[in-house]
Scaffold this active site. Structure first.
Site, mmCIF file in Angstrom:
data_model
loop_
_atom_site.group_PDB
_atom_site.id
_atom_site.type_symbol
_atom_site.label_atom_id
_atom_site.label_comp_id
_atom_site.label_asym_id
_atom_site.label_seq_id
_atom_site.Cartn_x
_atom_site.Cartn_y
_atom_site.Cartn_z
ATOM 1 N N SER A 1 0.905 -1.390 -0.004
ATOM 2 C CA SER A 1 -0.049 0.056 0.032
ATOM 3 C C SER A 1 0.913 1.220 -0.188
ATOM 4 O O SER A 1 1.830 1.571 -0.762
ATOM 5 C CB SER A 1 -0.911 -0.183 1.334
ATOM 6 O OG SER A 1 -2.040 0.820 0.900
ATOM 7 N N ASP B 1 -8.948 -4.823 -5.781
ATOM 8 C CA ASP B 1 -8.638 -3.926 -4.552
ATOM 9 C C ASP B 1 -9.535 -2.903 -4.547
ATOM 10 O O ASP B 1 -9.540 -1.848 -5.637
ATOM 11 C CB ASP B 1 -7.293 -3.516 -4.829
ATOM 12 C CG ASP B 1 -6.661 -3.073 -3.640
ATOM 13 O OD1 ASP B 1 -7.347 -2.193 -3.054
ATOM 14 O OD2 ASP B 1 -5.435 -3.233 -3.477
ATOM 15 N N HIS C 1 -7.229 -5.743 -0.891
ATOM 16 C CA HIS C 1 -6.241 -4.963 -0.454
ATOM 17 C C HIS C 1 -6.052 -5.656 0.992
ATOM 18 O O HIS C 1 -6.663 -6.219 1.568
ATOM 19 C CB HIS C 1 -6.687 -3.403 0.044
ATOM 20 C CG HIS C 1 -5.585 -2.533 0.086
ATOM 21 N ND1 HIS C 1 -4.837 -2.231 -0.750
ATOM 22 C CD2 HIS C 1 -5.202 -1.938 1.204
ATOM 23 C CE1 HIS C 1 -4.028 -1.015 -0.490
ATOM 24 N NE2 HIS C 1 -4.113 -1.180 0.720
#
Length: 307
Positions: free
Chosen positions: A147, A244, A276
């Site tokens: 991320s 995601d 995610h």
């Protein structure tokens, strides 16, 4: 879905040898137990700010000249911790003789984004100075992150000699041998899933119209051409989930396309229906993920050892 992910990884790494096998059966455990089992140094300062801390994970038996992975945690540049970052991957590598380092860095909104990049670079400088004491090889240091950590890992990997991004260690070698960004943010130019609101209000605290140079300079996608031209872009394995909803898979698709157009060495695995943070816990899909990352890193390390 885990089996589909395995096939995606196999296709992305089809020309690489299998990862070195380890006798015995893999063990699933909580992140806390895994960290306790492999932690060799806790909350080591790499700078003067209280947030500049890192942990060192290592094998139970002493090692020498082991390959090193630096892991950068996610959290939207505003949160997260080295303590809970990518434990399944780190455990997998440590159990196969690697030394791993997890890094904390200063966070927004108290600190704007260039400071976060500088912290990761300062941690890399510490690793190259000190990791030999823990059995690691300072000549082979790879970087990974998820991320926001994927963004920082990619940016650090593509800006090895940019002194403006490492004021705390301007002369240090912050180059890396390989990079593995996972569901990372690579392109600030396109507003997806509220990215611009977060960057403008919290992380950069400026707008792309008012300061386009900063937005571009801090986007890994826009640093690719310069790094490839300079010969400093390391091999990349870019991993993202197709569904995601936090960071669009388009972030990685565009980044990989730019890397390939520039002639960089990059592999791309878009995992079917992965969300995610899919690698945070030891699931069937995570099992294939950590094995694939190890396979990629081991192949790059073999190349390094062969000179």
């Amino acid at each position: 879905d885990a089996e589909r992910s395995r096939r995606v990884f196999d296709a992305a790494l089809h020309d690489l040898p299998p990862a070195p096998a380890r006798p015995g059966r893999a063990r699933a455990a909580s992140n806390r137990r895994v960290r306790g089992r492999h932690l060799r140094a806790d909350a080591v300062p790499y700078g003067e700010h209280p947030a500049q801390l890192l942990d060192v994970w290592g094998p139970a038996r002493p090692v020498r000249d082991a390959p090193v992975l630096v892991q950068v945690h996610g959290g939207g540049w505003t949160g997260g911790s080295r303590v809970v970052s990518a434990a399944p991957l780190l455990a997998h590598l440590v159990e196969r003789g690697w030394v791993c380092v997890t890094v904390d860095y200063r966070l927004a909104p108290a600190h704007r984004l260039p400071v976060l990049v500088a912290d990761v670079k300062q941690a890399l400088a510490w690793v190259k100075r000190e990791i030999g004491a823990y059995g690691g090889d300072p000549g082979f240091v790879a970087v990974s992150g998820g991320s926001a950590g994927g963004h920082l890992a990619s940016l650090v990997a593509l800006t090895a000699h940019d002194r403006s991004l490492q004021p705390g260690c301007p002369d240090a070698d912050t180059s890396v041998a390989a990079a593995v960004p996972v569901y990372g943010v690579h392109d600030f130019s396109i507003d997806e899933h509220g990215l611009h609101t977060l960057l403008e209000n919290t992380v950069l605290q400026t707008s792309p119209a008012a300061d386009p140079e900063t937005w571009q300079a801090l986007s890994p996608l826009h640093r690719v051409d310069e790094a490839v031209a300079a010969g400093t872009a390391p091999p990349f394995l870019v991993v993202h989930g197709s569904t995601d909803t936090i960071v669009s898979a388009g972030q990685s698709r565009r980044f990989v396309r730019r890397m390939r157009e520039a002639g960089a060495e990059v592999r791309h695995a878009e995992l079917p229906r992965a969300q995610h943070g899919f690698d945070s816990f030891p699931t069937a899909r995570t099992h294939h993920h950590v094995r694939a990352v190890h396979r990629f890193l081991a192949a790059v390390h073999d190349r390094y050892r062969s000179g």
